[in-house]
Design an enzyme around this catalytic site. Sequence first.
Site, mmCIF file in Angstrom:
data_model
loop_
_atom_site.group_PDB
_atom_site.id
_atom_site.type_symbol
_atom_site.label_atom_id
_atom_site.label_comp_id
_atom_site.label_asym_id
_atom_site.label_seq_id
_atom_site.Cartn_x
_atom_site.Cartn_y
_atom_site.Cartn_z
ATOM 1 N N LYS A 78 0.860 -1.180 0.000
ATOM 2 C CA LYS A 78 0.000 0.000 0.000
ATOM 3 C C LYS A 78 0.898 1.231 0.000
ATOM 4 C CE LYS A 78 -4.473 1.018 0.408
ATOM 5 N NZ LYS A 78 -5.635 0.324 -0.182
ATOM 6 N N GLY A 178 -25.748 1.577 2.304
ATOM 7 C CA GLY A 178 -24.834 2.256 1.378
ATOM 8 C C GLY A 178 -25.127 1.855 -0.058
ATOM 9 N N GLY A 180 -23.639 3.170 -2.882
ATOM 10 C CA GLY A 180 -22.626 3.859 -3.696
ATOM 11 C C GLY A 180 -22.252 3.011 -4.881
ATOM 12 N N VAL A 182 -20.571 0.199 -5.203
ATOM 13 C CA VAL A 182 -20.820 -1.240 -5.084
ATOM 14 C C VAL A 182 -22.269 -1.510 -4.681
ATOM 15 C CG1 VAL A 182 -20.107 -3.390 -3.988
ATOM 16 C CG2 VAL A 182 -18.423 -1.604 -4.382
HETATM 17 P P1 NAD Z 1 -18.863 4.716 -2.308
HETATM 18 O O1 NAD Z 1 -18.229 5.854 -1.616
HETATM 19 O O2 NAD Z 1 -19.153 4.788 -3.760
HETATM 20 O O3 NAD Z 1 -20.255 4.349 -1.597
HETATM 21 C C1 NAD Z 1 -20.483 4.420 -0.226
HETATM 22 C C2 NAD Z 1 -21.933 4.856 -0.044
HETATM 23 O O4 NAD Z 1 -22.244 4.794 1.346
HETATM 24 C C3 NAD Z 1 -22.203 6.280 -0.500
HETATM 25 O O5 NAD Z 1 -23.366 6.311 -1.313
HETATM 26 C C4 NAD Z 1 -22.417 7.040 0.818
HETATM 27 O O6 NAD Z 1 -23.341 8.123 0.683
HETATM 28 C C5 NAD Z 1 -22.965 5.950 1.700
HETATM 29 N N1 NAD Z 1 -22.801 6.167 3.132
HETATM 30 C C6 NAD Z 1 -21.773 6.753 3.784
HETATM 31 N N2 NAD Z 1 -21.997 6.714 5.114
HETATM 32 C C7 NAD Z 1 -23.168 6.067 5.297
HETATM 33 C C8 NAD Z 1 -23.909 5.699 6.432
HETATM 34 N N3 NAD Z 1 -23.509 5.997 7.669
HETATM 35 N N4 NAD Z 1 -25.080 5.044 6.254
HETATM 36 C C9 NAD Z 1 -25.529 4.732 5.016
HETATM 37 N N5 NAD Z 1 -24.858 5.081 3.897
HETATM 38 C C10 NAD Z 1 -23.683 5.721 4.033
HETATM 39 O O7 NAD Z 1 -17.955 3.447 -1.980
HETATM 40 P P2 NAD Z 1 -17.943 2.045 -2.725
HETATM 41 O O8 NAD Z 1 -16.871 2.053 -3.740
HETATM 42 O O9 NAD Z 1 -19.325 1.647 -3.086
HETATM 43 O O10 NAD Z 1 -17.428 1.113 -1.538
HETATM 44 C C11 NAD Z 1 -18.282 0.766 -0.446
HETATM 45 C C12 NAD Z 1 -17.486 -0.020 0.577
HETATM 46 O O11 NAD Z 1 -16.955 -1.193 -0.038
HETATM 47 C C13 NAD Z 1 -16.268 0.714 1.152
HETATM 48 O O12 NAD Z 1 -16.085 0.274 2.487
HETATM 49 C C14 NAD Z 1 -15.126 0.225 0.293
HETATM 50 O O13 NAD Z 1 -13.896 0.316 0.960
HETATM 51 C C15 NAD Z 1 -15.530 -1.208 0.064
HETATM 52 N N6 NAD Z 1 -14.969 -1.805 -1.145
HETATM 53 C C16 NAD Z 1 -15.207 -1.258 -2.368
HETATM 54 C C17 NAD Z 1 -14.694 -1.848 -3.509
HETATM 55 C C18 NAD Z 1 -14.965 -1.287 -4.869
HETATM 56 O O14 NAD Z 1 -14.777 -2.016 -5.871
HETATM 57 N N7 NAD Z 1 -15.438 -0.052 -4.991
HETATM 58 C C19 NAD Z 1 -13.905 -3.020 -3.403
HETATM 59 C C20 NAD Z 1 -13.681 -3.571 -2.149
HETATM 60 C C21 NAD Z 1 -14.219 -2.950 -1.027
#
Ligand code: NAD
Length: 348
Positions: A78, A178, A180, A182
Amino acid sequence: MLTKLDQSGYEGVYRVEDAASGLRGYIAVHSTVRGPAAGGLRMRPYAAEAEALEDVLRLSAGMTYKNAAADLPLGGGKAVIIGDPAKDKSEALLRAMGRAVEALEGKYWTAEDMGMSPDDMAVLAQETKYVAGLGQGDFASGDPSPVTAAGVLGCMEVAARHAFGSSNLQGKTVAVQGLGHVGMYLAEGLHRAGAKLIVADTNARAVQEAMERFEAVAVAPEAIHGVEADIYAPCAIGGTVNMGTIPEIKAKLICGAANNQLASRRERMLLEARDILYAPDYVANGGGIINVAAEILKIETRAPWVAARLGRLEETMDQILNRALRNRQTPADVADALVEERLTVKAA
Ligand code: NAD
């Protein structure tokens, strides 16, 4: 520009500094036992250097576990940059980081993480070959989120068989926290599989979209973990499964995309005591790194390769949950043990 620090348990930890561009940060190579260390580059306004160092050490070790759980021929690493991405990011700073990555001669591969974009990766790529997460190019992997969501869904089906006796999610109620990158893809897949959705997000527009597209029922963000559901899918932030929320969780299965879902190790036993099956997060969300790995490993036939790796991820989840039941251990403990076994042999 690289100063090697003495850090036991890590193959190499480097402080990175470039006075001309104002770059300050760290690169941690936790393990290359299974292959080159891979893990994203994060930029955050850390309050102190010690905080940045702590983050890079924790995250790089986490990548070793995630990459081994996904059975990839990659180790864990990292990098972090100290600074506010909105104010302090510059071409000179990114290029300097690119030179630092290049100086490690392929021991560490970087990619996009918090505070970084595919465009930023393209700037690093002007200085180093060891960068993935590019938006364009022969092997560019693009947005990992749909693959992450596919992996979570597949692992959820496997875990559902353990929790409910069937992997069929038709008619099951899933609470998605959430929506977002994913979470929205996961909600889409769940809707297609016939699951009923209860959703929450702090972003009202995302909630509206899920209500319209997937007939989802919305609840307040602070209520989602405790709703009447079969499955709780944390897809927002870490630590939402904690000593305060566990007594309120009604779901019999937890499986989601968020990293570090359990606030600490104490939660492992409390989930067992409450008979809630926990699908270890770094296994369930391995699809994202599988997607990036196809770029690092320059896989020509990306789609079938990714599909095969996602199938392997489901097998690993099944193996973990079977072993947990057989040995009366928590799935999180079994996942850690399985990874540690894989770390004793070089990946094929
Ligand atoms: P993102 O930032 O696109 O989505 C997160 C969503 O959660 C947002 O819509 C945000 O408004 C919402 N949110 C934040 N705080 C909240 C709360 N207290 N209650 C409800 N909703 C809330 O992130 P992402 O890329 O979708 O990733 C989501 C999680 O998965 C993260 O923990 C990330 O580390 C993990 N992750 C993502 C990937 C990837 O491919 N993007 C891969 C592995 C792990």
